[in-house]
Design an enzyme around this catalytic site. Structure first.
Site, PDB file in Angstrom:
ATOM      1  N   ASN A   1       0.830  -1.215   0.000  1.00  0.00           N
ATOM      2  CA  ASN A   1       0.000   0.000   0.000  1.00  0.00           C
ATOM      3  C   ASN A   1       0.850   1.245   0.000  1.00  0.00           C
ATOM      4  OD1 ASN A   1      -0.369   1.971   2.477  1.00  0.00           O
ATOM      5  ND2 ASN A   1       0.217  -0.027   3.338  1.00  0.00           N
TER       6      ASN A   1
ATOM      7  N   CYS B   1       5.538   5.695   8.964  1.00  0.00           N
ATOM      8  CA  CYS B   1       4.868   5.515   7.674  1.00  0.00           C
ATOM      9  C   CYS B   1       5.894   5.655   6.554  1.00  0.00           C
ATOM     10  CB  CYS B   1       3.747   6.540   7.487  1.00  0.00           C
ATOM     11  SG  CYS B   1       3.001   6.398   5.846  1.00  0.00           S
TER      12      CYS B   1
END
Ligand code: SIN
Length: 315
Positions: free
Chosen positions: A69, A130
């Site tokens: 992702n 992230c």
């Protein structure tokens, strides 16, 4: 007696199975996939002070090892969250863990203070890892930077504060130790593994932003290694995250030192995955007369231990 009952620091949970950030809804419709008592806590998608649009499409793709992702922390921002999401959390049947993101120290502080003030938030997870946004790992690749941000956030809240670490480092132990020294209450080990999928026909990456974060079965051995390294390096409770989809996977993480396990990609495939895993887990524990406490950290390592960067746990 509830054999799945688990405690992460001062947070009491009915089950060691948690959602992984950003992989599950928080409304009654989403929660209806799970049976009461199976989910320990609901970990929500990262929120940042300002709304973010996220990365260009496509943002997710599958491959045989799992999912890749690059969402880019899309979210509607703190003001929206405070008005529309926070009020629903107070009636959530399980503890809610809010997940904080930011561009810099100040933004992490703002998010932590905001979550601290929300009644429905039981614990705060700092997303320092992230891989899909600029600067997304700046605080999880350098122990000094990590210590600075965790110390700042610690001052904003007395709620349990978890630090989500990155697997995209040579050695995770110094980062686990920095989080502990800065006052964190738990380590989430770990975020997605930076990767690249390409389509040779188009000569393009398969994700719109190029690189992405791998999750699912292929990252489980990486996450297991990092859980074990963190377990030996720090006394903080560890919340494992990385490709668990069965009770056996969960018990592998527990034996490697985890206290709880987040489930993400498996819930994309089957939204009831956590309940299936909880049922399996109860059956295995009953059949073998094991407890989660007796299994935790019981991995018997072939001596001598030689993993780079890992210090030994002293008790
Ligand atoms: C994303 O929004 O890009 C995924 C979240 C993360 O990797 O932390």
């Amino acid at each position: 007696m509830n054999v799945l009952a688990t405690r992460i620091g001062k947070l009491e949970l009915e089950s060691p199975l948690l959602t992984a950030s950003g992989t599950f809804g928080h409304d009654p419709a989403a929660l209806s996939f799970l049976q009461p008592g199976d989910l320990g806590a609901l970990v929500l998608k990262t929120v940042t002070p300002e709304a973010r649009e996220g990365n260009p499409n496509p943002r997710m793709c599958e491959w045989p090892g799992g999912v890749m992702n690059s969402i880019g922390l899309e979210n509607k921002g703190l003001a929206y969250w405070r008005e529309h999401v926070a009020p629903q959390l107070a009636v959530c049947p399980v503890p809610v863990v809010a997940n904080a993101g930011g561009h810099d120290l100040e933004e992490y502080g703002v998010m932590t203070a905001a979550f601290d003030a929300m009644q429905g938030v039981a614990a705060i997870e700092l997303n320092l890892s992230c891989p899909n946004v600029k600067g997304g790992t700046q605080f999880s690749t350098d122990p000094d930077a990590l210590m600075e941000v965790v110390e700042l956030c610690r001052k904003q809240t007395a709620k349990p504060l978890w630090v989500k670490l990155s697997p995209n480092v040579a050695a995770i132990a110094p980062l686990a130790q920095a989080a502990e020294a800065a006052g964190a209450d738990g380590l989430v080990v770990c975020n997605t593994v930076l990767g690249l999928l390409v389509d040779w026909r188009t000569r393009k990456p398969r994700l719109g932003n190029g690189f992405g974060g791998m999750s699912g079965p292929a990252v489980r051995p990486v996450a297991l290694r990092m859980v074990w390294d963190c377990f030996r390096a720090s006394k903080l409770p560890i919340i494992a995250s990385g490709g668990a989809s069965s009770a056996d996977d969960v018990l592998d993480f527990i034996v490697a030192g985890a206290t709880a396990v987040q489930v993400g990609t498996a819930s994309f495939r089957r939204p009831d995955a956590i309940s299936r895993m909880a049922t399996e887990l109860r059956a295995i524990l009953a059949e073998n007369d094991f407890t989660l406490d007796s299994l935790r950290g019981s991995l018997e390592w072939p001596t001598p231990v030689s993993c780079a960067g890992a210090a030994s746990r002293t008790s």
